[in-house]
Design a protein around this motif. Structure first.
Motif, short mmCIF file in Angstrom:
data_model
loop_
_atom_site.label_atom_id
_atom_site.label_comp_id
_atom_site.label_asym_id
_atom_site.label_seq_id
_atom_site.Cartn_x
_atom_site.Cartn_y
_atom_site.Cartn_z
N SER A 141 0.84 -1.20 0.00
CA SER A 141 0.00 0.00 0.00
C SER A 141 0.88 1.25 0.00
O SER A 141 1.64 1.50 0.93
N ASN A 142 0.75 2.06 -1.09
CA ASN A 142 1.54 3.30 -1.18
C ASN A 142 1.23 4.24 -0.02
O ASN A 142 2.13 4.90 0.51
N LEU A 143 -0.05 4.28 0.34
CA LEU A 143 -0.46 5.19 1.40
C LEU A 143 0.20 4.80 2.72
O LEU A 143 0.79 5.65 3.41
N LEU A 144 0.14 3.51 3.05
CA LEU A 144 0.75 3.07 4.31
C LEU A 144 2.27 3.26 4.27
O LEU A 144 2.89 3.66 5.26
N LYS A 145 2.87 3.03 3.12
CA LYS A 145 4.33 3.24 2.99
C LYS A 145 4.68 4.70 3.28
O LYS A 145 5.64 4.99 3.99
N LYS A 146 3.90 5.63 2.70
CA LYS A 146 4.19 7.06 2.92
C LYS A 146 4.00 7.45 4.38
O LYS A 146 4.75 8.25 4.93
N ILE A 147 2.97 6.88 5.01
CA ILE A 147 2.75 7.17 6.44
C ILE A 147 3.96 6.67 7.24
O ILE A 147 4.49 7.38 8.10
N CYS A 148 4.41 5.45 6.94
CA CYS A 148 5.57 4.89 7.66
C CYS A 148 6.80 5.77 7.47
O CYS A 148 7.52 6.05 8.44
N LEU A 149 7.05 6.21 6.24
CA LEU A 149 8.25 7.03 5.98
C LEU A 149 8.23 8.32 6.79
O LEU A 149 9.24 8.73 7.35
N GLN A 150 7.05 8.96 6.83
CA GLN A 150 6.97 10.22 7.58
C GLN A 150 7.15 9.98 9.08
O GLN A 150 7.85 10.72 9.76
N ILE A 151 6.53 8.90 9.59
CA ILE A 151 6.69 8.61 11.02
C ILE A 151 8.15 8.30 11.32
O ILE A 151 8.70 8.78 12.32
N LEU A 152 8.80 7.54 10.44
CA LEU A 152 10.22 7.21 10.66
C LEU A 152 11.07 8.47 10.74
O LEU A 152 11.95 8.59 11.60
N GLN A 153 10.80 9.40 9.84
CA GLN A 153 11.56 10.66 9.86
C GLN A 153 11.29 11.42 11.16
O GLN A 153 12.21 11.90 11.81
N ASP A 154 10.02 11.47 11.55
CA ASP A 154 9.67 12.17 12.80
C ASP A 154 10.36 11.53 14.01
O ASP A 154 10.83 12.22 14.91
N GLU A 155 10.39 10.19 14.03
CA GLU A 155 10.97 9.50 15.20
C GLU A 155 12.46 9.78 15.36
O GLU A 155 12.96 9.86 16.47
N ASP A 156 13.17 9.97 14.23
CA ASP A 156 14.59 10.36 14.32
C ASP A 156 14.73 11.64 15.12
O ASP A 156 15.59 11.76 16.00
N TYR A 157 13.89 12.60 14.79
CA TYR A 157 13.95 13.89 15.48
C TYR A 157 13.51 13.76 16.93
O TYR A 157 14.05 14.42 17.82
N HIS A 158 12.50 12.91 17.16
CA HIS A 158 12.03 12.72 18.54
C HIS A 158 13.15 12.17 19.43
O HIS A 158 13.34 12.60 20.55
N ILE A 159 13.87 11.19 18.88
CA ILE A 159 14.96 10.59 19.66
C ILE A 159 16.02 11.64 19.97
O ILE A 159 16.50 11.75 21.10
N ALA A 160 16.36 12.45 18.97
CA ALA A 160 17.37 13.50 19.20
C ALA A 160 16.86 14.55 20.20
O ALA A 160 17.63 15.04 21.04
N PHE A 161 15.58 14.85 20.13
CA PHE A 161 14.99 15.82 21.06
C PHE A 161 15.02 15.28 22.49
O PHE A 161 15.42 15.98 23.43
#
Ligand SMILES: [Fe+2]
Ligand SMILES: [Fe+2]
Length: 240
Positions: A141-161
Motif C-alpha cells: 500500500s503506497n499510502l501506508l508506505k508514505k505514512i511509515c516514511l513520515q513517522i520514521l523521519q519524525d521518530e529520528d527527530y524525537h529521539i534527538a529531542f
C-alpha cells in the motif's frame, strides 16, 4: 541545540502529513491485513496520548520554551495516532480502546519524574524506528508506505529531542549512578525488544526482520542514543 530551535522544528513540521493521497486505489490485501491488524491497532493506540504526566513533570523544569516544545511534541505524536487511525478506518480495521502493553508503558512512565518518563518514551520511539521500517516493507500500500516514511523521519527527530533533555540529567549524575542507570536502561530496552517481538512478529517477519536482526538494529539505535546523550553529538538534521 536549544529548545528554541526544537520549538521551531516542531512548528515547521506540523503540516508534515498534508501530501498524503487518501484516494490511492491500492488497499491492503487480505493477507497483509491479517498480518498487520492487531499490530497496527496497538501501535495506533500507543501513539495516542494526552501526555498529561509528561506535561506535569515538564512543568517542574520551569522553562516555558520547553513547555511549548513538549506541547508541540505531544501534538505530533497525536498526529501519528490520528493518521494511522484514518488509515485503519479506510481499511476497515477497528480501533482499540486499550491494550495491556500500552498500559504497562503508561504505568512505567508515571512511576517517577521527568527523566524516567522521557526514558520510557524514548524506548518506545526506538522500537518505532524499527517497527515502521518493517511495516513499510510488509505492505504494497503506497499510502501506508508514505505514512511509515513520515513517522520514521519524525521518530529520528524525537529521539534527538529526548536525548537533548536526557543529557541535562546525565550531566548531573555521579559516575556510579550514570553507570547504574545506563545498565538499567539497556536491560529495559532489551526486555522491551523481547515483548515487542512476541506480539508483533508477524509484521516484523514479513518486513524481513528475524529476531536477531530486530534485536541488533534496535540495540544499535539505542547505542546511538547513548552517544547523543553522553557526547552531546547532534544528529545531522536537514533543517539545522
Ligand atoms: Fe510516534
Ligand atoms: Fe515519537
Amino acid at each position: 541545540m536549544s529548545y528554541e530551535k526544537w520549538r521551531s522544528y516542531f512548528t515547521a513540521n506540523s503540516s508534515h502529513f498534508e501530501g498524503l493521497d487518501w484516494n490511492d486505489p491500492v488497499h491492503l490485501t487480505q493477507l497483509e491485513k491479517a498480518r498487520i491488524l492487531s499490530s497496527i491497532q496497538q501501535f495506533q493506540k500507543g501513539e495516542q496520548s494526552e501526555g498529561k504526566h509528561l506535561f506535569a513533570f515538564a512543568k517542574k523544569m520551569g522553562d516555558p520554551v520547553y513547555m511549548d516544545t513538549i506541547r508541540l511534541f505531544i501534538r505530533e505524536e497525536q498526529k501519528h495516532a490520528c493518521v494511522l487511525g484514518e488509515f485503519m478506518d479506510r481499511e476497515g480495521i477497528p480501533r482499540i480502546r486499550e491494550h495491556w502493553v500500552d498500559n504497562i508503558f503508561r504505568w512505567l512512565r508515571k512511576l517517577a519524574g521527568l527523566e524516567n518518563t522521557i526514558f520510557i518514551l524514548v524506548i518506545a520511539e526506538i522500537i518505532a524506528k524499527i517497527y515502521y521500517k518493517a511495516l513499510y516493507q510488509a505492505t504494497e500500500s503506497n499510502l501506508l508506505k508514505k505514512i511509515c516514511l513520515q513517522i520514521l523521519q519524525d521518530e529520528d527527530y524525537h529521539i534527538a529531542f529526548q536525548a537533548h533533555t536526557l543529557r541535562y540529567f546525565f550531566k548531573r549524575k555521579s559516575r556510579l549512578s550514570a553507570m547504574i542507570s545506563r545498565i538499567w536502561h539497556r536491560f529495559l530496552m532489551a526486555g522491551t525488544v523481547c515483548v515487542v517481538w512476541l506480539y508483533h512478529r508477524p509484521v516484523l517477519k514479513s518486513g524481513a526482520f528475524g529476531f536477531w536482526k530486530f534485536y541488533e538494529e534496535t540495540m544499535e539505535v539505542f547505542s546511538d542514543l547513548d552517544i547523543l546523550i553522553k557526547y552531546n553529538k547532534t544528529l545531522q538534521l536537514a533543517w539545522i
